[in-house]
Design a protein around this motif. Structure first.
Motif, PDB file in Angstrom:
ATOM      1  N   ALA A  15       0.830  -1.202   0.000  1.00  0.00           N
ATOM      2  CA  ALA A  15       0.000   0.000   0.000  1.00  0.00           C
ATOM      3  C   ALA A  15       0.864   1.251   0.000  1.00  0.00           C
ATOM      4  N   THR A  16       1.969   1.221   0.714  1.00  0.00           N
ATOM      5  CA  THR A  16       2.847   2.380   0.786  1.00  0.00           C
ATOM      6  C   THR A  16       3.584   2.585  -0.525  1.00  0.00           C
ATOM      7  N   ARG A  17       3.905   1.514  -1.194  1.00  0.00           N
ATOM      8  CA  ARG A  17       4.615   1.621  -2.464  1.00  0.00           C
ATOM      9  C   ARG A  17       3.820   2.449  -3.464  1.00  0.00           C
ATOM     10  N   ALA A  25      12.503   6.907  -1.587  1.00  0.00           N
ATOM     11  CA  ALA A  25      12.250   6.522  -0.202  1.00  0.00           C
ATOM     12  C   ALA A  25      12.527   7.753   0.641  1.00  0.00           C
ATOM     13  N   GLU A  26      11.505   8.538   0.867  1.00  0.00           N
ATOM     14  CA  GLU A  26      11.691   9.805   1.544  1.00  0.00           C
ATOM     15  C   GLU A  26      11.338   9.706   3.013  1.00  0.00           C
ATOM     16  N   GLN A  27      11.818  10.657   3.794  1.00  0.00           N
ATOM     17  CA  GLN A  27      11.514  10.676   5.219  1.00  0.00           C
ATOM     18  C   GLN A  27      10.240  11.456   5.501  1.00  0.00           C
ATOM     19  N   ALA A  37      10.733   5.808   7.268  1.00  0.00           N
ATOM     20  CA  ALA A  37      10.871   5.496   8.696  1.00  0.00           C
ATOM     21  C   ALA A  37       9.512   5.143   9.303  1.00  0.00           C
ATOM     22  N   GLN A  38       8.478   5.864   8.915  1.00  0.00           N
ATOM     23  CA  GLN A  38       7.138   5.585   9.440  1.00  0.00           C
ATOM     24  C   GLN A  38       6.634   4.231   8.965  1.00  0.00           C
ATOM     25  N   ALA A  43       5.486  -1.405  10.274  1.00  0.00           N
ATOM     26  CA  ALA A  43       5.689  -2.831  10.008  1.00  0.00           C
ATOM     27  C   ALA A  43       6.206  -3.549  11.256  1.00  0.00           C
ATOM     28  N   ILE A  44       7.127  -2.920  11.968  1.00  0.00           N
ATOM     29  CA  ILE A  44       7.667  -3.527  13.188  1.00  0.00           C
ATOM     30  C   ILE A  44       6.590  -3.647  14.252  1.00  0.00           C
TER      31      ILE A  44
END
Length: 105
Positions: A15-17, A25-27, A37-38, A43-44
């Motif tokens: 979904a994020t992709r 791949a931005e912050q 990072a979010q 995911a973790i």
């Protein structure tokens, strides 16, 4: 009990992709976009939640509060697979980071 072949972590990554620009791949730029990072924190936390849920179902079976042994085993295996996948993603990221560090400018 419905068994899904895709984990919540994989679904979140897919979904994020689609929300991030291709190859970026931005912050986060302060506009409310989801950064790398979010995504990793999410995911973790999902993997951690699966671990806790598996522990709870296993403890319920062991204490006699539940007789769903198959459900406990499935949730335990799902949590194990999610953790293994997370570790593989981590290893790939660390390998990519090492390759970037070793690059000559």
């Amino acid at each position: 009990m419905k068994i899904e072949l895709s984990s919540p972590m994989l679904q979140a990554m897919l979904a994020t992709r689609t929300t991030l620009a291709p190859g970026v791949a931005e912050q986060g730029d302060g506009t409310g976009g989801t950064g790398f990072a979010q995504v990793m924190k999410s995911a973790i936390s999902q993997v951690d939640g699966q671990q806790h849920a598996a522990n709870d179902t296993t403890a319920a079976v062991e204490s006699g509060q539940s007789d769903d042994l198959i459900g406990a085993m499935l949730s335990s295996q799902e949590a194990n697979l999610s953790f293994s996948m997370m570790m593989q993603v981590r290893n790939k990221l660390m390998s990519a980071f090492d390759d970037i560090i070793k690059m000559q400018v």
